[in-house]
Design a protein around this motif. Sequence first.
Motif, PDB file in Angstrom:
ATOM      1  N   ALA A 134      44.409  33.739  30.482  1.00  0.00           N
ATOM      2  CA  ALA A 134      45.018  33.916  31.800  1.00  0.00           C
ATOM      3  C   ALA A 134      45.938  35.135  31.828  1.00  0.00           C
ATOM      4  O   ALA A 134      45.683  36.107  32.539  1.00  0.00           O
ATOM      5  CB  ALA A 134      45.780  32.652  32.204  1.00  0.00           C
ATOM      6  N   ILE A 135      47.006  35.116  31.043  1.00  0.00           N
ATOM      7  CA  ILE A 135      47.963  36.226  31.063  1.00  0.00           C
ATOM      8  C   ILE A 135      47.372  37.469  30.424  1.00  0.00           C
ATOM      9  O   ILE A 135      47.583  38.589  30.901  1.00  0.00           O
ATOM     10  CB  ILE A 135      49.280  35.822  30.357  1.00  0.00           C
ATOM     11  CG1 ILE A 135      49.890  34.582  31.037  1.00  0.00           C
ATOM     12  CG2 ILE A 135      50.275  36.986  30.378  1.00  0.00           C
ATOM     13  CD1 ILE A 135      50.190  34.749  32.514  1.00  0.00           C
ATOM     14  N   THR A 165      43.864  42.870  20.420  1.00  0.00           N
ATOM     15  CA  THR A 165      42.667  42.374  21.099  1.00  0.00           C
ATOM     16  C   THR A 165      43.133  41.526  22.265  1.00  0.00           C
ATOM     17  O   THR A 165      43.559  40.382  22.089  1.00  0.00           O
ATOM     18  CB  THR A 165      41.790  41.533  20.150  1.00  0.00           C
ATOM     19  OG1 THR A 165      41.447  42.312  19.001  1.00  0.00           O
ATOM     20  CG2 THR A 165      40.525  41.082  20.858  1.00  0.00           C
ATOM     21  N   MET A 166      43.116  42.098  23.467  1.00  0.00           N
ATOM     22  CA  MET A 166      43.652  41.365  24.613  1.00  0.00           C
ATOM     23  C   MET A 166      43.031  41.885  25.904  1.00  0.00           C
ATOM     24  O   MET A 166      42.494  43.002  25.957  1.00  0.00           O
ATOM     25  CB  MET A 166      45.180  41.470  24.664  1.00  0.00           C
ATOM     26  CG  MET A 166      45.732  42.861  24.766  1.00  0.00           C
ATOM     27  SD  MET A 166      47.550  42.869  24.643  1.00  0.00           S
ATOM     28  CE  MET A 166      47.890  44.622  24.917  1.00  0.00           C
ATOM     29  N   LEU A 167      43.118  41.084  26.955  1.00  0.00           N
ATOM     30  CA  LEU A 167      42.518  41.429  28.234  1.00  0.00           C
ATOM     31  C   LEU A 167      43.347  42.468  28.990  1.00  0.00           C
ATOM     32  O   LEU A 167      42.795  43.243  29.771  1.00  0.00           O
ATOM     33  CB  LEU A 167      42.359  40.164  29.093  1.00  0.00           C
ATOM     34  CG  LEU A 167      41.402  39.113  28.540  1.00  0.00           C
ATOM     35  CD1 LEU A 167      41.394  37.874  29.425  1.00  0.00           C
ATOM     36  CD2 LEU A 167      39.990  39.687  28.413  1.00  0.00           C
ATOM     37  N   ALA A 168      44.653  42.489  28.775  1.00  0.00           N
ATOM     38  CA  ALA A 168      45.506  43.472  29.442  1.00  0.00           C
ATOM     39  C   ALA A 168      45.372  44.832  28.772  1.00  0.00           C
ATOM     40  O   ALA A 168      45.118  44.923  27.563  1.00  0.00           O
ATOM     41  CB  ALA A 168      46.966  43.017  29.401  1.00  0.00           C
ATOM     42  N   ASP A 225      46.837  47.158  38.187  1.00  0.00           N
ATOM     43  CA  ASP A 225      45.543  46.514  37.960  1.00  0.00           C
ATOM     44  C   ASP A 225      45.685  45.351  36.985  1.00  0.00           C
ATOM     45  O   ASP A 225      45.089  44.281  37.184  1.00  0.00           O
ATOM     46  CB  ASP A 225      44.550  47.547  37.425  1.00  0.00           C
ATOM     47  CG  ASP A 225      43.148  46.974  37.303  1.00  0.00           C
ATOM     48  OD1 ASP A 225      42.568  46.577  38.334  1.00  0.00           O
ATOM     49  OD2 ASP A 225      42.628  46.917  36.168  1.00  0.00           O
ATOM     50  N   ASP A 226      46.485  45.532  35.917  1.00  0.00           N
ATOM     51  CA  ASP A 226      46.719  44.444  34.969  1.00  0.00           C
ATOM     52  C   ASP A 226      47.351  43.243  35.646  1.00  0.00           C
ATOM     53  O   ASP A 226      46.987  42.094  35.388  1.00  0.00           O
ATOM     54  CB  ASP A 226      47.625  44.919  33.826  1.00  0.00           C
ATOM     55  CG  ASP A 226      46.898  45.760  32.797  1.00  0.00           C
ATOM     56  OD1 ASP A 226      45.715  45.481  32.531  1.00  0.00           O
ATOM     57  OD2 ASP A 226      47.510  46.700  32.266  1.00  0.00           O
ATOM     58  N   LEU A 227      48.345  43.505  36.512  1.00  0.00           N
ATOM     59  CA  LEU A 227      48.999  42.409  37.223  1.00  0.00           C
ATOM     60  C   LEU A 227      48.000  41.665  38.104  1.00  0.00           C
ATOM     61  O   LEU A 227      47.921  40.427  38.083  1.00  0.00           O
ATOM     62  CB  LEU A 227      50.161  42.948  38.064  1.00  0.00           C
ATOM     63  CG  LEU A 227      50.981  41.904  38.827  1.00  0.00           C
ATOM     64  CD1 LEU A 227      52.454  42.301  38.881  1.00  0.00           C
ATOM     65  CD2 LEU A 227      50.471  41.724  40.267  1.00  0.00           C
ATOM     66  N   ALA A 228      47.212  42.416  38.887  1.00  0.00           N
ATOM     67  CA  ALA A 228      46.266  41.792  39.813  1.00  0.00           C
ATOM     68  C   ALA A 228      45.199  40.986  39.082  1.00  0.00           C
ATOM     69  O   ALA A 228      44.842  39.873  39.489  1.00  0.00           O
ATOM     70  CB  ALA A 228      45.618  42.867  40.679  1.00  0.00           C
ATOM     71  N   ARG A 229      44.697  41.530  37.989  1.00  0.00           N
ATOM     72  CA  ARG A 229      43.647  40.819  37.243  1.00  0.00           C
ATOM     73  C   ARG A 229      44.186  39.546  36.588  1.00  0.00           C
ATOM     74  O   ARG A 229      43.503  38.521  36.555  1.00  0.00           O
ATOM     75  CB  ARG A 229      43.038  41.746  36.197  1.00  0.00           C
ATOM     76  CG  ARG A 229      42.169  42.850  36.771  1.00  0.00           C
ATOM     77  CD  ARG A 229      41.636  43.764  35.688  1.00  0.00           C
ATOM     78  NE  ARG A 229      40.827  44.842  36.241  1.00  0.00           N
ATOM     79  CZ  ARG A 229      39.524  44.764  36.501  1.00  0.00           C
ATOM     80  NH1 ARG A 229      38.884  43.622  36.241  1.00  0.00           N
ATOM     81  NH2 ARG A 229      38.866  45.773  36.997  1.00  0.00           N
ATOM     82  N   SER A 230      45.415  39.591  36.057  1.00  0.00           N
ATOM     83  CA  SER A 230      45.966  38.380  35.451  1.00  0.00           C
ATOM     84  C   SER A 230      46.246  37.322  36.513  1.00  0.00           C
ATOM     85  O   SER A 230      46.047  36.125  36.274  1.00  0.00           O
ATOM     86  CB  SER A 230      47.237  38.702  34.650  1.00  0.00           C
ATOM     87  OG  SER A 230      48.295  39.129  35.487  1.00  0.00           O
ATOM     88  N   TYR A 231      46.695  37.759  37.687  1.00  0.00           N
ATOM     89  CA  TYR A 231      46.914  36.822  38.802  1.00  0.00           C
ATOM     90  C   TYR A 231      45.611  36.099  39.142  1.00  0.00           C
ATOM     91  O   TYR A 231      45.594  34.866  39.319  1.00  0.00           O
ATOM     92  CB  TYR A 231      47.437  37.595  40.008  1.00  0.00           C
ATOM     93  CG  TYR A 231      47.748  36.758  41.227  1.00  0.00           C
ATOM     94  CD1 TYR A 231      48.946  36.052  41.326  1.00  0.00           C
ATOM     95  CD2 TYR A 231      46.849  36.685  42.294  1.00  0.00           C
ATOM     96  CE1 TYR A 231      49.243  35.290  42.452  1.00  0.00           C
ATOM     97  CE2 TYR A 231      47.139  35.935  43.426  1.00  0.00           C
ATOM     98  CZ  TYR A 231      48.329  35.232  43.503  1.00  0.00           C
ATOM     99  OH  TYR A 231      48.632  34.485  44.618  1.00  0.00           O
TER     100      TYR A 231
END
Length: 351
Positions: A49-50, A151-154, A244-250
């Motif tokens: 998620a985060i 290794t992370m999504l952000a 973009d990182d904020l929007a995608r994690s939201y």
Amino acid sequence: MNAHPDTHPDAHPDAHPKAHPDVFGSVHLGYIVIETNRFADWRRFGTDAIGMHHDELSHDLMRFRLDDHECRFLLRRGPAEDVVALGWHLDDHTTFEHIEARVRTHGVPAVPGSAEEARLRGVERLLRFPGPKGITQEIYTTPVLATDPLTMLASGWVTGDSGMGHVALTSARPALMRGYFSTVFDARLTDFIDETISGVKLKIRFLRVNERHHSIAVAALRGLPVDPVRTRVQHLNIQAASLDDLARSYARVHELGFDMALSVGQHTNDRELSYYARTPSGFEWEVGWNPLVVDETTWEPSTHQGISVWGHTPVGQTIVDRLGQFRHGTRSLLHPEQTVPALSGGGIPDD
């Protein structure tokens, strides 16, 4: 709501001169220790998620990374479902010795952490001492840097000189809490927010220890010596590297079924764009982007009306939630808030 600055007469950082060397600017929030039994949920929350990097250490221990530091969040198995310690990264050994001396001079016990405790936190050595609301404060000078790539999504998180984010606490004794962080870390008052929620008036104090607008926020009910929040912290914050990182994690928080506490909005005082999710342990987790950086040469504390310019709408709050807060606030009258009077300077009055 728009902000209405109103300079406070007791707000200037030099209003309370100190005889000891000032450590302001040499202190940075470095790591947070969380105790929980909900490891599976936290793993999904933190990574999927985060979007943080995750390291599994054992059945009872795991860490999250934001950058090249080995540890930014240490999760250990236990019943608290809460933050139990804050780790403060200090620039040098001189700063470390100044803070250790002032803690001991005030008669408060300071205990070196063991080699194993230091290893788990990704630091070379640490010193711990009591903090407000039972949250242990830990100081260290040298973080251990990870050799493995992230290794992370952000795409990344903002740390550096401003530290890794901030922590917000509710308190029935806000003057003592502000006095504590002023005494120990030479924290300066950045500003206030006055807010009314469901007819209840709140005053929030924002304290900085470096260029970040605030590393500690302290919220209190005006005129009522109660604490409406079950957990020791109300929320913690990390700063996304991009919008973009904020929007995608939201979006991921919603898609994965985690509770959202407040929708995306913008704060009045630090102008940060952010949202608040509810963690598996119950306290809130704010992901923010692009807060202002304080210029010490021009900054003057002020009071803002309302926490948000726009947005930050409560999500899914029910009358049951509000009744639960009311019950906890009532119970808090029977259990006095933990303070550290010797390090609180008698409290700093501000209203």
